[in-house]
Design a protein around this motif. Structure first.
Motif, PDB file in Angstrom:
ATOM      1  N   ALA A  65     -27.044   9.025  25.096  1.00 47.46           N
ATOM      2  CA  ALA A  65     -28.029   8.204  25.395  1.00 47.46           C
ATOM      3  C   ALA A  65     -28.545   7.306  24.311  1.00 47.46           C
ATOM      4  O   ALA A  65     -28.489   7.897  23.173  1.00 47.46           O
ATOM      5  CB  ALA A  65     -29.323   8.945  25.935  1.00 47.46           C
ATOM      6  N   LEU A  66     -28.800   6.331  24.413  1.00 47.60           N
ATOM      7  CA  LEU A  66     -29.297   5.387  23.403  1.00 47.60           C
ATOM      8  C   LEU A  66     -30.761   4.818  23.243  1.00 47.60           C
ATOM      9  O   LEU A  66     -30.948   4.230  24.671  1.00 47.60           O
ATOM     10  CB  LEU A  66     -28.190   3.937  23.153  1.00 47.60           C
ATOM     11  CG  LEU A  66     -26.843   4.242  23.205  1.00 47.60           C
ATOM     12  CD1 LEU A  66     -26.131   2.891  23.135  1.00 47.60           C
ATOM     13  CD2 LEU A  66     -26.517   5.071  21.974  1.00 47.60           C
ATOM     14  N   ARG A  67     -31.396   4.901  22.308  1.00 45.76           N
ATOM     15  CA  ARG A  67     -32.705   4.568  22.502  1.00 45.76           C
ATOM     16  C   ARG A  67     -33.115   3.198  21.858  1.00 45.76           C
ATOM     17  O   ARG A  67     -32.595   2.886  20.786  1.00 45.76           O
ATOM     18  CB  ARG A  67     -33.779   5.326  21.550  1.00 45.76           C
ATOM     19  CG  ARG A  67     -35.179   5.302  21.908  1.00 45.76           C
ATOM     20  CD  ARG A  67     -36.180   6.250  21.182  1.00 45.76           C
ATOM     21  NE  ARG A  67     -35.949   5.964  19.732  1.00 45.76           N
ATOM     22  CZ  ARG A  67     -36.594   6.475  18.971  1.00 45.76           C
ATOM     23  NH1 ARG A  67     -36.937   7.669  19.197  1.00 45.76           N
ATOM     24  NH2 ARG A  67     -36.425   5.999  17.609  1.00 45.76           N
ATOM     25  N   VAL A  68     -33.480   2.118  22.984  1.00 46.90           N
ATOM     26  CA  VAL A  68     -33.856   0.773  22.409  1.00 46.90           C
ATOM     27  C   VAL A  68     -35.392   0.610  22.914  1.00 46.90           C
ATOM     28  O   VAL A  68     -35.944   1.321  23.548  1.00 46.90           O
ATOM     29  CB  VAL A  68     -32.831  -0.113  23.146  1.00 46.90           C
ATOM     30  CG1 VAL A  68     -31.384   0.139  22.736  1.00 46.90           C
ATOM     31  CG2 VAL A  68     -33.128  -0.030  24.656  1.00 46.90           C
ATOM     32  N   THR A  69     -35.992  -0.679  22.263  1.00 51.47           N
ATOM     33  CA  THR A  69     -37.298  -1.155  22.563  1.00 51.47           C
ATOM     34  C   THR A  69     -37.103  -2.528  23.104  1.00 51.47           C
ATOM     35  O   THR A  69     -36.632  -3.292  22.464  1.00 51.47           O
ATOM     36  CB  THR A  69     -37.950  -0.959  21.337  1.00 51.47           C
ATOM     37  OG1 THR A  69     -38.088   0.294  20.854  1.00 51.47           O
ATOM     38  CG2 THR A  69     -39.538  -1.289  21.690  1.00 51.47           C
ATOM     39  N   VAL A 103     -30.000  -0.642  18.300  1.00 51.43           N
ATOM     40  CA  VAL A 103     -30.323   0.843  18.763  1.00 51.43           C
ATOM     41  C   VAL A 103     -31.163   1.702  17.611  1.00 51.43           C
ATOM     42  O   VAL A 103     -30.901   1.633  16.480  1.00 51.43           O
ATOM     43  CB  VAL A 103     -29.036   1.236  18.998  1.00 51.43           C
ATOM     44  CG1 VAL A 103     -28.930   2.801  19.299  1.00 51.43           C
ATOM     45  CG2 VAL A 103     -28.217   0.931  20.059  1.00 51.43           C
ATOM     46  N   GLU A 104     -32.099   2.338  18.140  1.00 52.12           N
ATOM     47  CA  GLU A 104     -33.091   2.757  17.293  1.00 52.12           C
ATOM     48  C   GLU A 104     -32.502   4.431  17.141  1.00 52.12           C
ATOM     49  O   GLU A 104     -32.756   5.070  16.024  1.00 52.12           O
ATOM     50  CB  GLU A 104     -34.627   3.024  17.470  1.00 52.12           C
ATOM     51  CG  GLU A 104     -35.223   1.586  17.788  1.00 52.12           C
ATOM     52  CD  GLU A 104     -36.278   1.479  18.524  1.00 52.12           C
ATOM     53  OE1 GLU A 104     -36.750   2.602  19.085  1.00 52.12           O
ATOM     54  OE2 GLU A 104     -36.882   0.262  18.909  1.00 52.12           O
ATOM     55  N   GLN A 124     -25.172   1.311  15.318  1.00 49.65           N
ATOM     56  CA  GLN A 124     -25.774   0.002  14.739  1.00 49.65           C
ATOM     57  C   GLN A 124     -25.035  -0.971  13.888  1.00 49.65           C
ATOM     58  O   GLN A 124     -25.545  -2.250  14.114  1.00 49.65           O
ATOM     59  CB  GLN A 124     -26.875   0.626  13.712  1.00 49.65           C
ATOM     60  CG  GLN A 124     -27.971   1.294  14.511  1.00 49.65           C
ATOM     61  CD  GLN A 124     -29.020   2.261  13.527  1.00 49.65           C
ATOM     62  OE1 GLN A 124     -28.697   2.569  12.506  1.00 49.65           O
ATOM     63  NE2 GLN A 124     -30.267   2.205  13.997  1.00 49.65           N
ATOM     64  N   ALA A 125     -24.110  -0.534  13.249  1.00 43.86           N
ATOM     65  CA  ALA A 125     -23.079  -1.569  12.247  1.00 43.86           C
ATOM     66  C   ALA A 125     -22.524  -2.532  13.282  1.00 43.86           C
ATOM     67  O   ALA A 125     -22.374  -3.710  13.074  1.00 43.86           O
ATOM     68  CB  ALA A 125     -22.086  -0.789  11.556  1.00 43.86           C
ATOM     69  N   ALA A 154     -33.374  -5.782  24.397  1.00 42.60           N
ATOM     70  CA  ALA A 154     -32.468  -5.053  23.552  1.00 42.60           C
ATOM     71  C   ALA A 154     -31.625  -4.114  24.467  1.00 42.60           C
ATOM     72  O   ALA A 154     -30.389  -3.893  24.377  1.00 42.60           O
ATOM     73  CB  ALA A 154     -33.273  -3.928  22.624  1.00 42.60           C
ATOM     74  N   GLU A 155     -32.203  -3.580  25.554  1.00 41.02           N
ATOM     75  CA  GLU A 155     -31.458  -2.736  26.591  1.00 41.02           C
ATOM     76  C   GLU A 155     -30.311  -3.923  27.530  1.00 41.02           C
ATOM     77  O   GLU A 155     -29.179  -3.310  27.380  1.00 41.02           O
ATOM     78  CB  GLU A 155     -32.680  -2.437  27.894  1.00 41.02           C
ATOM     79  CG  GLU A 155     -31.860  -1.388  28.763  1.00 41.02           C
ATOM     80  CD  GLU A 155     -33.062  -0.916  29.681  1.00 41.02           C
ATOM     81  OE1 GLU A 155     -32.444   0.081  30.544  1.00 41.02           O
ATOM     82  OE2 GLU A 155     -34.224  -1.453  29.760  1.00 41.02           O
TER      83      GLU A 155
END
Length: 138
Positions: free
Chosen positions: A62-66, A127-128, A115-116, A70-71
């Protein structure tokens, strides 16, 4: 006199409605952005490690985004993200995934690579955090 009061009230009602609408807009703008977890479905499955005996991994990630932007960006770039992660997992050895500390290091490296890749494509890491919902090594 009653007609003057009724007329005055009738003139004030539109202004009250406008003021209420402006308060709602300010509340929406000042609200914290929505945090979302984007699941990579289906799970990543592949083999890793050198040698004659094949070793397999299965990772539910799972990837956390805000924010919804971003999603949407993560959804759009999902093939790139999946490729980065499969390549990272396939380079692992038994030692690099054998302990809890090693799995945490793998999670951190996976986050850096995602992230890169997104930073290269969009100019922002987006992605946070990256979370393993399930990680099976065999």
């Amino acid at each position: 006199m009653k007609t003057w009061i009724a007329l005055l009230l009738a003139l004030c009602l539109p202004f009250a409605a406008l003021a209420n609408e402006e308060e709602k807009k300010e509340g929406e703008e000042g609200a914290a952005p929505k945090v979302a977890y984007y699941n990579l479905v289906p799970a990543l499955v592949g083999n890793f490690g050198p040698g004659p005996k094949l070793k397999f991994f299965k990772a539910d990630i799972a990837l956390r985004v805000t924010g919804t932007e971003a999603e949407e960006a993560v959804e759009y770039h999902e093939p790139l993200i999946r490729n980065q992660l499969v390549m990272l997992f396939s380079q692992q050895t038994e030692e690099s995934v054998g302990s809890q500390e090693a799995k945490e290091a793998l999670r951190q490296e996976a986050l850096k690579q995602v992230q890169a890749a997104l930073n290269q494509e969009t100019g922002k890491p987006i992605v946070e955090d990256l979370l393993f919902n399930n990680l099976i090594i065999q």
